[in-house]
Scaffold this active site. Structure first.
Site, short mmCIF file in Angstrom:
data_model
loop_
_atom_site.label_atom_id
_atom_site.label_comp_id
_atom_site.label_asym_id
_atom_site.label_seq_id
_atom_site.Cartn_x
_atom_site.Cartn_y
_atom_site.Cartn_z
N LYS A 173 -9.89 1.46 -1.71
CA LYS A 173 -9.92 0.74 -0.73
C LYS A 173 -11.35 1.12 0.17
O LYS A 173 -11.80 2.29 0.19
CB LYS A 173 -8.95 1.41 0.35
CG LYS A 173 -8.92 0.52 1.78
CD LYS A 173 -7.40 1.24 2.46
CE LYS A 173 -7.27 0.39 3.99
NZ LYS A 173 -6.16 0.82 4.44
N CYS B 298 -4.87 -3.68 2.50
CA CYS B 298 -4.66 -3.74 4.08
C CYS B 298 -5.64 -3.85 4.94
O CYS B 298 -6.41 -4.93 5.00
CB CYS B 298 -3.91 -2.22 4.48
SG CYS B 298 -2.99 -2.53 6.10
N GLU C 208 0.74 -1.08 -0.05
CA GLU C 208 0.02 0.04 0.04
C GLU C 208 0.89 1.19 -0.07
O GLU C 208 1.93 1.29 0.71
CB GLU C 208 -0.84 0.09 1.24
CG GLU C 208 -1.68 1.02 1.46
CD GLU C 208 -2.49 1.06 2.80
OE1 GLU C 208 -1.97 0.15 3.76
OE2 GLU C 208 -3.69 1.73 3.09
C1 ACM Z 1 -3.91 -0.26 7.16
O1 ACM Z 1 -5.26 -0.39 6.67
N1 ACM Z 1 -3.10 0.59 6.53
C2 ACM Z 1 -3.67 -0.39 8.50
#
Ligand code: ACM
Length: 268
Positions: free
Chosen positions: A109, A142, A38
């Site tokens: 995301k 993530c 990420e």
């Molecule tokens: C995250 O979602 N970067 C912990």
């Protein structure tokens, strides 16, 4: 197919250096698919929306996506990597999928973590599965891991390999991915970063331990916690097409959907 990850410690704000580091790590690899962390190009610990905005890029066509397309074309492989997407006045925590021919897709995301909620708009597109020939591929980023619905939806849509760019700070994900992969009978490639960021009076320590996980709850590769490291594993993707645990149990057909009504409802 050969799938893998690159794990390193991106330098905050040094986009060119971070892309070059990723390029150097990918260069010697023999793989069909490589996942990067990420925000691999920018670092993670933003202190304002303006800072994130200055590091954001349009997708496709921005410099990081173009650089990834160049690497993918030269190496004849697919890449998935995380970056800030600038779309009008909105910023997304995004991951691009690029093929040897160019940009193929973008995931935004859905589940934002912590102060990401201050800088970014939550993902507003459905989870997509891409057929790249060697496998059907899904993407999550993530913190999406903590919502089992994400990998379930991707698996129900046919994903065989889930690409998972990450900047993990909690210690739970790597072990949780074993169950995520078992319950969905899929492979996952979690590409996590290492290092520590101190910015704006905050400190984030990233947990490394990038991991390739298999459908039989097997860890196929786990990197060190603080190493610059790459890992590539040969995956038998056909294993992810078989959802049977034994002659009597199929993890998808055995679901008792009428009993799951609360899943789509409000919290009691
Ligand atoms: C995250 O979602 N970067 C912990």
């Amino acid at each position: 197919m050969k799938a893998g990850f690159v794990q390193f410690d991106p330098i905050f704000g040094e986009v060119d250096k971070n892309i070059e580091k990723a390029r150097q790590l990918i260069e010697p690899l023999d793989a069909d698919l490589i996942v990067l962390p990420e925000f691999f190009n920018t670092g993670y610990l933003f202190t304002s929306k303006q800072e994130a905005e200055e590091l954001g890029e349009i997708i496709p066509g921005g410099p990081t996506t173009e650089a990834l397309c160049g690497i993918a074309g030269r190496k004849n492989l697919y890449l998935v990597g995380g970056l800030i997407e600038k779309a009008g006045d909105r910023l997304y925590n995004a991951a691009v999928l690029v093929s040897p021919e160019g940009h193929l897709g973008t995931y935004r995301k859905v589940h934002l973590f912590n102060e990401e909620t201050l800088w970014f708009t939550p993902g507003d597109n459905e989870f997509e599965v891409y057929d790249i020939g060697s496998c059907k591929l899904g993407i999550m980023i993530c913190f999406d891991w903590i919502f089992p619905e994400v990998m379930r939806v991707l698996a129900l849509k046919g994903a065989e390999v889930v690409c998972h760019p990450a900047n993990l700070v909690l210690p739970f994900c790597q072990n949780a991915m074993i169950t995520r992969c078992l319950e969905n009978r899929v492979f996952a490639v979690t590409s996590n970063r290492t290092g520590t960021e101190h910015r704006g009076g905050k400190t984030f320590c990233y947990t490394g331990r990038s991991q390739i996980t298999g459908p039989a709850a097997n860890i196929l590769y786990r990197a060190g916690a603080d190493t610059e490291e790459t890992g590539v594993v040969n995956l038998d993707v056909s294993l992810a097409r078989n959802k049977r645990l034994n002659p009597y149990n199929d993890l998808f057909y055995d679901r008792r959907i009428p009993f799951y009504g609360a899943l789509t409802g409000q919290v009691a």
